[in-house]
Design a protein around this motif. Sequence first.
Motif, mmCIF file in Angstrom:
data_model
loop_
_atom_site.group_PDB
_atom_site.id
_atom_site.type_symbol
_atom_site.label_atom_id
_atom_site.label_comp_id
_atom_site.label_asym_id
_atom_site.label_seq_id
_atom_site.Cartn_x
_atom_site.Cartn_y
_atom_site.Cartn_z
ATOM 1 N N VAL A 20 11.086 -79.272 -34.078
ATOM 2 C CA VAL A 20 10.886 -77.953 -34.670
ATOM 3 C C VAL A 20 9.469 -77.451 -34.414
ATOM 4 C CG1 VAL A 20 10.223 -78.893 -36.930
ATOM 5 C CG2 VAL A 20 11.138 -76.557 -36.777
ATOM 6 N N LEU A 44 13.958 -74.239 -33.037
ATOM 7 C CA LEU A 44 14.409 -75.572 -32.679
ATOM 8 C C LEU A 44 14.332 -75.744 -31.170
ATOM 9 C CD1 LEU A 44 17.595 -75.882 -34.930
ATOM 10 C CD2 LEU A 44 15.297 -76.780 -35.393
ATOM 11 N N ARG A 85 6.629 -82.438 -35.938
ATOM 12 C CA ARG A 85 6.107 -81.130 -36.380
ATOM 13 C C ARG A 85 4.633 -81.176 -36.769
ATOM 14 N NH1 ARG A 85 7.340 -81.266 -42.391
ATOM 15 N NH2 ARG A 85 6.525 -79.151 -42.488
ATOM 16 N N THR A 144 14.687 -74.639 -45.472
ATOM 17 C CA THR A 144 13.886 -75.684 -44.817
ATOM 18 C C THR A 144 13.278 -76.683 -45.790
ATOM 19 O OG1 THR A 144 11.871 -74.339 -44.908
ATOM 20 C CG2 THR A 144 13.285 -74.097 -42.960
ATOM 21 N N VAL A 151 15.122 -79.994 -40.851
ATOM 22 C CA VAL A 151 13.873 -80.022 -40.076
ATOM 23 C C VAL A 151 12.793 -80.880 -40.715
ATOM 24 C CG1 VAL A 151 14.254 -77.813 -38.907
ATOM 25 C CG2 VAL A 151 13.111 -77.853 -41.134
ATOM 26 N N ASP A 203 21.279 -77.214 -38.593
ATOM 27 C CA ASP A 203 20.160 -77.985 -38.042
ATOM 28 C C ASP A 203 18.835 -77.613 -38.700
ATOM 29 O OD1 ASP A 203 21.638 -79.536 -36.246
ATOM 30 O OD2 ASP A 203 21.568 -77.986 -34.698
ATOM 31 N N PHE A 204 18.697 -76.365 -39.150
ATOM 32 C CA PHE A 204 17.448 -75.966 -39.797
ATOM 33 C C PHE A 204 17.294 -76.617 -41.176
ATOM 34 C CE2 PHE A 204 17.795 -72.511 -36.703
ATOM 35 C CZ PHE A 204 16.486 -72.440 -36.255
ATOM 36 N N MET A 210 16.260 -85.324 -37.042
ATOM 37 C CA MET A 210 15.953 -84.418 -35.936
ATOM 38 C C MET A 210 16.017 -85.160 -34.598
ATOM 39 S SD MET A 210 15.450 -81.284 -36.925
ATOM 40 C CE MET A 210 14.321 -80.451 -35.818
ATOM 41 N N GLU A 212 6.793 -74.471 -35.794
ATOM 42 C CA GLU A 212 6.578 -73.620 -36.956
ATOM 43 C C GLU A 212 5.480 -72.602 -36.688
ATOM 44 O OE1 GLU A 212 5.394 -76.118 -40.242
ATOM 45 O OE2 GLU A 212 6.078 -77.847 -39.116
#
Length: 305
Positions: free
Chosen positions: A33, A124, A185, A113, A20, A16-17, A26, A35
């Motif tokens: 996500v 996440l 994000r 990423t 992102v 899943d990362f 997503m 950060e």
Amino acid sequence: MNPVTIDAIDDPRIGDFRVVSDPALMRERGLFVAEGSLAVERLLASRFRTRALLVTESALARLKPAIDASVESSLAGAPSDAAAPSDAAAPSVVSAPAPDLYVTGSAELRRITGFRFHRGCLALGERPPDGSTPGGLPPPRAGAPVVTLDAVADPDNVGAIFRNAAAFGAAGVLLSPRCADPLYRKAIRTSMATTLSLPFQVAATDDWPGPLERLRDDRARLIALTPAPGAADLGSVTRSSSGGPLVLIAGNEGDGVSQAVLERCDATVRIPLDPAVDSLNVATAVAIVLQRFHEATGHQDTLPG
């Protein structure tokens, strides 16, 4: 929670990362996500469930108190966000599993990423099905308006408005279906992660502007921001404000507040500007209006000295 070391960037546990940077994927996976240390800490302390963390060793040391507090809260079956409004509807909360914790190097993190904004840590979060804060949007109350965004599609503006709303004591944010995603994000980053701590509701496409009608039925006063000449001067409106519950509505910078929303408003207000300038950035305008109402309801902070 025991950290797991990740040596290979294709390790299936961190799949899943690797997506992102793709907002569509997503959303499809029901994730968002966060950060950087601030955003990750606010996610851990929020009503959103944290699915997993991917961090460097140095970031893990900084985040350990927040991780420990989140795990303890999850085991206790309660949200760790102690700042939730007392009159907000309490969500049904059950004990949730602790997030997965993965540790890797800085170079590996960038390769996994595909971007450099992580500052040593990513987390996440699980996106609720309706895209809104678990527990719902609290009603406006004296000195704590609900900020409403009508088709504000720029994530930077949405993020900045959340930050302004949090700074001036708003109860929460209501977003029309055409607004930018507050869990994107870029919006999280611009908001200084206040999209993770300030309650919000995303209205359903087939129900807009129904939430505004229900707020008005609950005796909130609906006020739209507009540069139109016929709107009342902001100063006169704040001076005559009764201090009751307010809903402050802002539209996008191209079309402004939609006609369907304007028809449901009790008043429109404008910020007096120099004739050479026809309008302000929407986030700036919201900040000015919030500050004036914040001051008018008795929040007159003074500088030291």
